[in-house]
Scaffold this motif. Structure first.
Motif, PDB file in Angstrom:
ATOM      1  N   ASP A 187      39.760  92.390  29.427  1.00 57.15           N
ATOM      2  CA  ASP A 187      39.878  93.803  29.787  1.00 57.15           C
ATOM      3  C   ASP A 187      38.960  94.667  28.930  1.00 57.15           C
ATOM      4  O   ASP A 187      38.358  95.630  29.414  1.00 57.15           O
ATOM      5  CB  ASP A 187      41.326  94.276  29.626  1.00 57.15           C
ATOM      6  CG  ASP A 187      42.256  93.737  30.706  1.00 57.15           C
ATOM      7  OD1 ASP A 187      41.787  93.552  31.842  1.00 57.15           O
ATOM      8  OD2 ASP A 187      43.441  93.507  30.398  1.00 57.15           O
ATOM      9  N   GLY A 218      43.114  87.420  28.301  1.00 60.73           N
ATOM     10  CA  GLY A 218      43.151  88.495  29.281  1.00 60.73           C
ATOM     11  C   GLY A 218      42.890  89.848  28.654  1.00 60.73           C
ATOM     12  O   GLY A 218      42.132  90.668  29.200  1.00 60.73           O
ATOM     13  N   ALA A 219      43.493  90.120  27.499  1.00 60.26           N
ATOM     14  CA  ALA A 219      43.264  91.398  26.814  1.00 60.26           C
ATOM     15  C   ALA A 219      41.798  91.541  26.401  1.00 60.26           C
ATOM     16  O   ALA A 219      41.208  92.622  26.518  1.00 60.26           O
ATOM     17  CB  ALA A 219      44.176  91.502  25.599  1.00 60.26           C
ATOM     18  N   HIS A 220      41.210  90.462  25.920  1.00 58.64           N
ATOM     19  CA  HIS A 220      39.791  90.502  25.530  1.00 58.64           C
ATOM     20  C   HIS A 220      38.915  90.729  26.757  1.00 58.64           C
ATOM     21  O   HIS A 220      37.918  91.474  26.708  1.00 58.64           O
ATOM     22  CB  HIS A 220      39.405  89.201  24.828  1.00 58.64           C
ATOM     23  CG  HIS A 220      38.066  89.250  24.168  1.00 58.64           C
ATOM     24  ND1 HIS A 220      36.913  88.848  24.796  1.00 58.64           N
ATOM     25  CD2 HIS A 220      37.704  89.669  22.925  1.00 58.64           C
ATOM     26  CE1 HIS A 220      35.883  89.004  23.975  1.00 58.64           C
ATOM     27  NE2 HIS A 220      36.348  89.511  22.834  1.00 58.64           N
ATOM     28  N   ARG A 271      45.249  91.314  31.133  1.00 62.36           N
ATOM     29  CA  ARG A 271      46.279  91.113  30.120  1.00 62.36           C
ATOM     30  C   ARG A 271      47.643  90.933  30.756  1.00 62.36           C
ATOM     31  O   ARG A 271      48.390  90.001  30.430  1.00 62.36           O
ATOM     32  CB  ARG A 271      46.308  92.309  29.164  1.00 62.36           C
ATOM     33  CG  ARG A 271      47.290  92.138  28.006  1.00 62.36           C
ATOM     34  CD  ARG A 271      47.675  93.463  27.394  1.00 62.36           C
ATOM     35  NE  ARG A 271      48.514  94.251  28.307  1.00 62.36           N
ATOM     36  CZ  ARG A 271      48.998  95.469  28.004  1.00 62.36           C
ATOM     37  NH1 ARG A 271      48.682  96.027  26.847  1.00 62.36           N
ATOM     38  NH2 ARG A 271      49.764  96.107  28.861  1.00 62.36           N
ATOM     39  N   ASP A 272      47.986  91.832  31.679  1.00 65.54           N
ATOM     40  CA  ASP A 272      49.310  91.780  32.282  1.00 65.54           C
ATOM     41  C   ASP A 272      49.470  90.562  33.190  1.00 65.54           C
ATOM     42  O   ASP A 272      50.544  89.957  33.244  1.00 65.54           O
ATOM     43  CB  ASP A 272      49.585  93.062  33.064  1.00 65.54           C
ATOM     44  CG  ASP A 272      49.609  94.297  32.163  1.00 65.54           C
ATOM     45  OD1 ASP A 272      49.760  94.115  30.942  1.00 65.54           O
ATOM     46  OD2 ASP A 272      49.453  95.419  32.674  1.00 65.54           O
ATOM     47  N   TRP A 276      51.434  96.745  24.375  1.00 62.22           N
ATOM     48  CA  TRP A 276      52.193  95.492  24.349  1.00 62.22           C
ATOM     49  C   TRP A 276      53.687  95.749  24.123  1.00 62.22           C
ATOM     50  O   TRP A 276      54.541  95.147  24.763  1.00 62.22           O
ATOM     51  CB  TRP A 276      51.682  94.595  23.220  1.00 62.22           C
ATOM     52  CG  TRP A 276      50.322  94.038  23.407  1.00 62.22           C
ATOM     53  CD1 TRP A 276      49.137  94.631  23.097  1.00 62.22           C
ATOM     54  CD2 TRP A 276      49.978  92.749  23.939  1.00 62.22           C
ATOM     55  NE1 TRP A 276      48.088  93.810  23.402  1.00 62.22           N
ATOM     56  CE2 TRP A 276      48.577  92.638  23.910  1.00 62.22           C
ATOM     57  CE3 TRP A 276      50.734  91.692  24.426  1.00 62.22           C
ATOM     58  CZ2 TRP A 276      47.904  91.504  24.355  1.00 62.22           C
ATOM     59  CZ3 TRP A 276      50.071  90.560  24.868  1.00 62.22           C
ATOM     60  CH2 TRP A 276      48.675  90.480  24.833  1.00 62.22           C
ATOM     61  N   SER A 304      45.007  97.330  32.837  1.00 61.05           N
ATOM     62  CA  SER A 304      45.075  96.120  32.004  1.00 61.05           C
ATOM     63  C   SER A 304      45.470  94.934  32.865  1.00 61.05           C
ATOM     64  O   SER A 304      46.390  94.184  32.534  1.00 61.05           O
ATOM     65  CB  SER A 304      46.093  96.315  30.874  1.00 61.05           C
ATOM     66  OG  SER A 304      47.357  96.725  31.389  1.00 61.05           O
ATOM     67  N   PRO A 306      47.455  85.675  27.645  1.00 65.20           N
ATOM     68  CA  PRO A 306      47.517  87.103  27.284  1.00 65.20           C
ATOM     69  C   PRO A 306      46.395  87.534  26.346  1.00 65.20           C
ATOM     70  O   PRO A 306      45.835  88.625  26.510  1.00 65.20           O
ATOM     71  CB  PRO A 306      48.889  87.232  26.606  1.00 65.20           C
ATOM     72  CG  PRO A 306      49.680  86.081  27.101  1.00 65.20           C
ATOM     73  CD  PRO A 306      48.695  84.967  27.256  1.00 65.20           C
TER      74      PRO A 306
END
Length: 424
Positions: A81, A77-79, A359-360, A224, A356, A74
């Motif tokens: 995005d 993944g967020a980074h 992240r997801d 989140w 996202s 997660p």
């Protein structure tokens, strides 16, 4: 809306890469994990700590690896995005993964006892970090690059390559057991089969394709704190966790089961053959399950698949012989294959936002790998139960696995129906 300079044309959507190129890395990582988790690690643990504590140490090691799988996807993944990049994460993650395999191979080949175990554990944590670092950004490539109308074909290719890779891993395990291949060669083979497909994906997906989502994708993403308020995502996540708990309650100890319960001397060979039976059956039912789900819907297939896995897990405890256990493994594989074919479809339907993806998808990945934590208590329960009576530990472990499968069957009814999950 993005403003263009006067006279400038809107950028064309990037060409979609071949499904075989896009899915190549998944082939390598599927081979990697099957051979490592189910063949090499159980045998290596006995080499380090002996028979009496094998379940405990293998379970603890699996749980520590699950920490990486819980945290890394997660966040990475967020980074990914935010940066709009995917492939740099894949390259770096594979590099760290390969370094970890080298450390594990050296420890297994040349460092016996507890000193060797700690080095081996360090290598395993590097493997987990590197592989999970690459996985979340990579998982975003299909929903990001492939138009919705073509995603079924792409996910089908990915599922088929995963099953073929797992079958190849099981066959390789048979070769390792029969030929008594050196540990360095076994770990080197894993590294090679991971590296070559990764290079195919990295070179075949243009760097520009690893950037921002396609033009037709909306960019609004849930925060989140609100992600699990999206009911489809919540219940698909929960049911996937339950099925994964059932799988990881048994999978790490399959090699020990063939020796302790079925009386097989060459446990590496016997467990590899059993895995091959499961995988071949899963390939057949994965194809059939997908076709059936298009007609009757996703949920009925999962009801049948989960119930089959639960029943087969219980019947394995009463298998009168190794051939009978192989027949039950085929039955389990039929259920498992049908589940995986529909599981991916349900997960795709449940993604809450196209803004996202990485992240997801990273959080979605957690639902499958975080249940590896169950390996630690299940390993201790296995050793404790076997001390109470002959193979009683296996009764406890396999029984709990069946309960997890049944809980997943019951709770999947809470997954809201969507236009994609209803029967055509």
């Amino acid at each position: 809306m993005t403003l263009l300079p006067p006279g400038a044309a809107a950028p064309a959507a990037p060409p979609v890469p071949s499904p075989w190129v896009l899915s190549a890395f998944w082939f390598g990582t599927a081979f990697h994990w099957l051979l490592l988790l189910t063949i090499l690690m159980p045998a290596n643990i006995i080499h380090f700590v002996g028979e009496e504590q094998k379940g405990t140490f293998l379970g603890v090691m699996t749980a520590l690896g699950a920490v990486m799988a819980l945290v890394v996807p997660p966040l990475v993944g967020a980074h990914s995005d935010r940066t709009g990049q995917r492939l740099p994460y894949l390259r770096l993650g594979v590099g760290v993964n390969l370094a970890g395999l080298v450390v594990m191979g050296v420890a297994a080949a040349a460092l016996p006892g507890m000193a060797g175990f700690w080095i081996y554990l360090l290598g395993f944590l590097l493997v987990q970090f590197g592989n999970n670092y690459a996985t979340a950004p990579y998982s975003a490539l299909i929903p990001q690059l492939v138009p919705p109308a073509r995603r079924g074909r792409y996910s089908g290719v990915m599922g088929m390559l995963q099953a073929v890779a797992q079958l190849l891993g099981a066959v390789t395990g048979v070769a390792i057991g029969q030929l008594h291949l050196p540990q360095a060669l076994a770990f080197g083979l894993i590294a090679l089969v991971l590296l070559v497909p990764a290079l195919i994906t990295v070179r075949g997906v243009a760097e520009a394709q690893g950037g921002a989502p396609r033009a037709e994708a909306p960019h609004t993403s849930l925060p989140w704190t609100s992600l699990f308020s999206h009911a489809p995502f919540l219940w698909v996540f929960v049911t996937r966790v339950l099925f994964a708990l059932g799988q990881y309650s048994v999978q790490p100890f399959l090699q020990y089961y063939t020796g302790d319960v079925l009386g097989q001397r060459n446990t590496v060979l016997s467990s590899s053959v059993m895995l091959a039976c499961i995988i071949v059956a899963s390939i057949v039912s994965a194809i059939a399950g997908g076709l059936v789900s298009d007609r009757v819907g996703r949920k009925p297939v999962i009801y049948a698949a989960g119930s089959t896995m639960a029943v087969m897990a219980l019947l394995l405890l009463a298998a009168p012989s190794y051939p009978a256990a192989l027949a039950l493994a085929v039955g389990f594989g039929l259920g498992y294959g049908a589940f995986t074919s529909v599981d991916w479809a349900l997960g795709s339907d449940a993604m809450p936002s196209a803004g996202s993806y990485a992240r997801d998808m990273g959080i979605w990945h957690v639902a499958f790998v975080a249940p590896q934590f169950i390996g630690a208590p299940q390993g201790q329960l296995l050793d404790w139960g076997n001390r109470q009576g002959e193979n009683f530990g296996y009764t406890l472990v396999f029984g709990i696995a069946a309960l997890f499968f049944l809980a997943g069957v019951v709770l999947v009814r809470k997954v809201p129906e969507t236009a994609h999950s209803r029967a055509a």
